[in-house]
Write an enzyme that holds these catalytic residues in place. Structure first.
Site, PDB file in Angstrom:
ATOM      1  N   HIS A 234       2.576  14.763 -29.936  1.00 35.83           N
ATOM      2  CA  HIS A 234       1.227  15.077 -29.480  1.00 35.83           C
ATOM      3  C   HIS A 234       1.223  16.485 -28.930  1.00 35.83           C
ATOM      4  CE1 HIS A 234      -2.602  14.769 -27.388  1.00 35.83           C
ATOM      5  NE2 HIS A 234      -2.850  13.761 -28.201  1.00 35.83           N
TER       6      HIS A 234
ATOM      7  N   ASP B 101      -2.052   6.394 -32.051  1.00 37.65           N
ATOM      8  CA  ASP B 101      -2.195   5.878 -33.413  1.00 37.65           C
ATOM      9  C   ASP B 101      -1.019   5.004 -33.846  1.00 37.65           C
ATOM     10  OD1 ASP B 101      -4.650   7.105 -33.975  1.00 37.65           O
ATOM     11  OD2 ASP B 101      -3.637   9.017 -34.189  1.00 37.65           O
TER      12      ASP B 101
HETATM   13  N1  CMC Z   1       7.819  13.888 -36.815  1.00 35.11           N
HETATM   14  C1  CMC Z   1       8.816  14.790 -36.906  1.00 35.11           C
HETATM   15  N2  CMC Z   1       8.824  15.999 -36.301  1.00 35.11           N
HETATM   16  C2  CMC Z   1       7.755  16.303 -35.562  1.00 35.11           C
HETATM   17  C3  CMC Z   1       6.676  15.416 -35.400  1.00 35.11           C
HETATM   18  C4  CMC Z   1       6.737  14.160 -36.054  1.00 35.11           C
HETATM   19  N3  CMC Z   1       5.730  13.286 -35.941  1.00 35.11           N
HETATM   20  N4  CMC Z   1       5.733  15.984 -34.623  1.00 35.11           N
HETATM   21  C5  CMC Z   1       6.213  17.189 -34.292  1.00 35.11           C
HETATM   22  N5  CMC Z   1       7.432  17.384 -34.861  1.00 35.11           N
HETATM   23  C6  CMC Z   1       8.291  18.575 -34.718  1.00 35.11           C
HETATM   24  C7  CMC Z   1       7.778  19.715 -35.584  1.00 35.11           C
HETATM   25  O1  CMC Z   1       8.393  19.731 -36.839  1.00 35.11           O
HETATM   26  C8  CMC Z   1       8.146  20.926 -34.739  1.00 35.11           C
HETATM   27  O2  CMC Z   1       9.514  21.183 -34.953  1.00 35.11           O
HETATM   28  P1  CMC Z   1      10.064  22.704 -34.881  1.00 35.11           P
HETATM   29  O3  CMC Z   1       9.817  23.154 -33.476  1.00 35.11           O
HETATM   30  O4  CMC Z   1      11.518  22.555 -35.189  1.00 35.11           O
HETATM   31  O5  CMC Z   1       9.300  23.468 -35.892  1.00 35.11           O
HETATM   32  C9  CMC Z   1       8.007  20.431 -33.290  1.00 35.11           C
HETATM   33  O6  CMC Z   1       8.181  19.003 -33.358  1.00 35.11           O
HETATM   34  C10 CMC Z   1       6.642  20.738 -32.675  1.00 35.11           C
HETATM   35  O7  CMC Z   1       5.640  20.255 -33.583  1.00 35.11           O
HETATM   36  P2  CMC Z   1       4.270  20.998 -33.837  1.00 35.11           P
HETATM   37  O8  CMC Z   1       3.708  20.530 -35.113  1.00 35.11           O
HETATM   38  O9  CMC Z   1       4.451  22.467 -33.618  1.00 35.11           O
HETATM   39  O10 CMC Z   1       3.438  20.422 -32.598  1.00 35.11           O
HETATM   40  P3  CMC Z   1       1.882  20.409 -32.481  1.00 35.11           P
HETATM   41  O11 CMC Z   1       1.565  20.275 -31.040  1.00 35.11           O
HETATM   42  O12 CMC Z   1       1.281  21.547 -33.218  1.00 35.11           O
HETATM   43  O13 CMC Z   1       1.456  19.079 -33.310  1.00 35.11           O
HETATM   44  C11 CMC Z   1       0.963  16.838 -33.847  1.00 35.11           C
HETATM   45  C12 CMC Z   1       1.128  17.865 -32.723  1.00 35.11           C
HETATM   46  C13 CMC Z   1       0.323  15.594 -33.258  1.00 35.11           C
HETATM   47  C14 CMC Z   1       0.034  17.401 -34.913  1.00 35.11           C
HETATM   48  C15 CMC Z   1       2.361  16.524 -34.450  1.00 35.11           C
HETATM   49  O14 CMC Z   1       3.194  15.971 -33.461  1.00 35.11           O
HETATM   50  C16 CMC Z   1       2.276  15.599 -35.660  1.00 35.11           C
HETATM   51  O15 CMC Z   1       2.087  16.076 -36.771  1.00 35.11           O
HETATM   52  N6  CMC Z   1       2.403  14.229 -35.452  1.00 35.11           N
HETATM   53  C17 CMC Z   1       2.235  13.292 -36.538  1.00 35.11           C
HETATM   54  C18 CMC Z   1       0.740  13.051 -36.782  1.00 35.11           C
HETATM   55  C19 CMC Z   1       0.124  12.189 -35.685  1.00 35.11           C
HETATM   56  O16 CMC Z   1       0.657  11.178 -35.279  1.00 35.11           O
HETATM   57  N7  CMC Z   1      -1.078  12.636 -35.227  1.00 35.11           N
HETATM   58  C20 CMC Z   1      -1.857  11.893 -34.231  1.00 35.11           C
HETATM   59  C21 CMC Z   1      -1.979  12.639 -32.939  1.00 35.11           C
HETATM   60  S1  CMC Z   1      -2.560  11.581 -31.584  1.00 35.11           S
HETATM   61  C22 CMC Z   1      -4.185  11.174 -32.012  1.00 35.11           C
HETATM   62  C23 CMC Z   1      -5.135  12.284 -31.805  1.00 35.11           C
HETATM   63  O17 CMC Z   1      -5.561  12.492 -30.662  1.00 35.11           O
HETATM   64  O18 CMC Z   1      -5.457  12.947 -32.786  1.00 35.11           O
END
Ligand code: CMC
Length: 433
Positions: free
Chosen positions: A310, A367
């Site tokens: 998140h 989720d």
């Molecule tokens: N599985 C594997 N690696 C992950 C995941 C995951 N679910 N989420 C983040 N990472 C890694 C990502 O690869 C990155 O690694 P690095 O620093 O080595 O490049 C690091 O963790 C930080 O991730 P980010 O994408 O830069 O973080 P963000 O804050 O931009 O993204 C997120 C947050 C929710 C989009 C992401 O965690 C994700 O894609 N999760 C899966 C989709 C999901 O469950 N979304 C629902 C969110 S909660 C409901 C809502 O309010 O929308």
């Protein structure tokens, strides 16, 4: 409203210096006020994904990602999930306080009274294929509602806004249920004013004109709790979209329609559908959880563990804690065996002990468990994100209303750092390569 402290931060660029005032929120979170930055220094800020950017003052929802705290208008989400109802929580978010008995009665009755759609709205459904994703349909039909109420669209007319709020909360479940009925070729079922909000939605989804239908109160209650848990989450992608669209003085229907579209993406609300698809893949692939953990950790593999991670929570999402407990309870009460719950719990166990997930502070989000409950309720997979939208609607509305009352109101218009070609000239087509 954040207040300014005596503290300032000094930024020096070339010969120019600027004292940036520090603003502080209720719980001591601090922000730099950069509103004079460009005028003083010529600089703008660069913050992809708005990771460090506060876009507004807000008094609706507080969330502390480090400690896993979520409050709506000061009330912990755990208490609301246990004691409130979705409509009462919607009132709390939009009007800033819990309703007294008269307010509660007026609000609930008004929502019930507005749940029917104009008959012509049905014609929209004839124009979309049965295979249409219901999120696309809901976004389109909500936008189209503006065509039915042209005399109540002024964002600065309190009466217009009030009636639009009631219409939206009342009609979205009807619109959603119709999109499902269209997809399976069954007749649309009119709302029933004698039922509560969630039982009415379940009836419109699952009843047919030729048979009696009884909405199971356990399922209706579970749905109500799920809606409460989703009702607001401060400045997330869809909420920021609703605010941005609304900041152009677009009407409430147009703004909410855009919010539904933003929510659809699998990194946002669409994750609840993606989680189940992932659990299904793991199940059909022999339940080899470690294989999927390894895939999620592999930099060269685009796969992510859906329902994990998140932007703000770097600890347990409090909503997922409530849901996990709730999930088991609902399945037990309903006497349903759900193989995906077992896989999800094992997946969570393994991920939480794995260095990759620990270092990156990736925990289950809302989720991760919501889809399992929806499945047990026999909600079709492509309706999961629609339920998120119904739940999130009061939050979008509350944030839109708050934005319009904000003394700092301005159309949202970010800047950019241009990295394209320098000035060039128009080349006639016959001279182009
Ligand atoms: N599985 C594997 N690696 C992950 C995941 C995951 N679910 N989420 C983040 N990472 C890694 C990502 O690869 C990155 O690694 P690095 O620093 O080595 O490049 C690091 O963790 C930080 O991730 P980010 O994408 O830069 O973080 P963000 O804050 O931009 O993204 C997120 C947050 C929710 C989009 C992401 O965690 C994700 O894609 N999760 C899966 C989709 C999901 O469950 N979304 C629902 C969110 S909660 C409901 C809502 O309010 O929308």
């Amino acid at each position: 409203m954040g207040y300014f402290m005596k503290e300032t931060a000094k930024l020096t660029y070339k010969e120019k210096s600027i004292e940036l005032p520090v603003t502080e929120g209720t719980f001591g979170e601090k922000g730099l006020d950069i509103s004079k930055l460009r005028a003083t220094t010529g600089l703008i800020t660069f913050d992809p994904g708005s990771v460090n950017t506060g876009s507004c003052n807000s008094s609706i929802t507080y969330l502390n990602g480090e400690e896993g705290i979520l409050l709506y208008r000061g009330i912990p989400i755990e208490q609301l999930a246990e004691k409130s109802t979705f409509l009462e929580t919607a009132y709390l978010l939009i009007y800033g306080k819990l309703p007294n008995q008269d307010e509660n009665k007026y609000f609930s009755e008004s929502i019930i009274n507005h749940s029917m759609l104009h008959e012509s709205v049905k014609d929209f459904y004839s124009g979309v294929p049965a295979t249409a994703h219901p999120m696309a349909v809901c976004s389109a039909v909500i936008g189209a509602l503006a065509t039915f109420y042209p005399d109540a669209l002024d964002p600065r007319n309190e009466r217009h806004v009030e009636i639009s709020i009631h219409r939206l909360i009342a009609k979205l479940p009807t619109i959603a249920a119709y999109s499902y009925k269209k997809s399976i070729g069954q007749p649309f079922m009119y709302p029933d004013d004698s039922l509560d909000y969630c039982s009415n939605y379940l009836r419109m989804m699952f009843s047919v004109p030729c048979a009696e239908y009884y909405a199971d109160p356990v399922i209706a209650k579970a749905l109500d709790v799920l809606f409460i848990l989703h009702a607001d989450h401060e400045q997330n992608c869809s909420t920021s979209t609703v605010r941005l669209v609304g900041s152009s003085m677009a009407n409430l229907f147009a703004s909410i329609s855009a919010g539904i579209s933003a929510l659809w993406g699998p990194l946002h609300g669409g994750a609840n559908q993606a989680v189940i698809e992932m659990l299904q893949n793991i199940h059909e692939d022999g339940g080899n959880i470690n294989k999927y953990i390894d895939k999620a950790k592999d930099k060269n593999d685009p796969f992510r563990l859906m329902g994990f991670g998140h932007r703000v929570y770097k600890n347990f999402d409090p909503r997922s804690r409530i849901l996990k407990k709730y999930c088991q309870g609902v399945l037990d009460t309903m006497g349903v065996y759900e193989p995906y719950l077992e896989i999800a719990m094992k997946l969570e166990d393994i991920a939480l002990k794995d260095d990759y997930f620990i270092e990156k502070k990736l925990y289950p989000n809302v989720d991760f468990y919501s889809g399992i409950i929806y499945r047990a309720m026999k909600i079709p997979l492509n309706m999961f994100t629609v339920l998120f939208a119904i739940g999130r609607l009061p939050g979008w509305i509350a944030q839109w209303v708050e934005m319009h009352r904000d003394k700092h109101f301005k159309i949202g218009r970010p800047r950019q750092i241009f990295t394209g070609a320098k000035k060039t000239h128009y080349e006639p087509i016959e001279e182009r390569q």
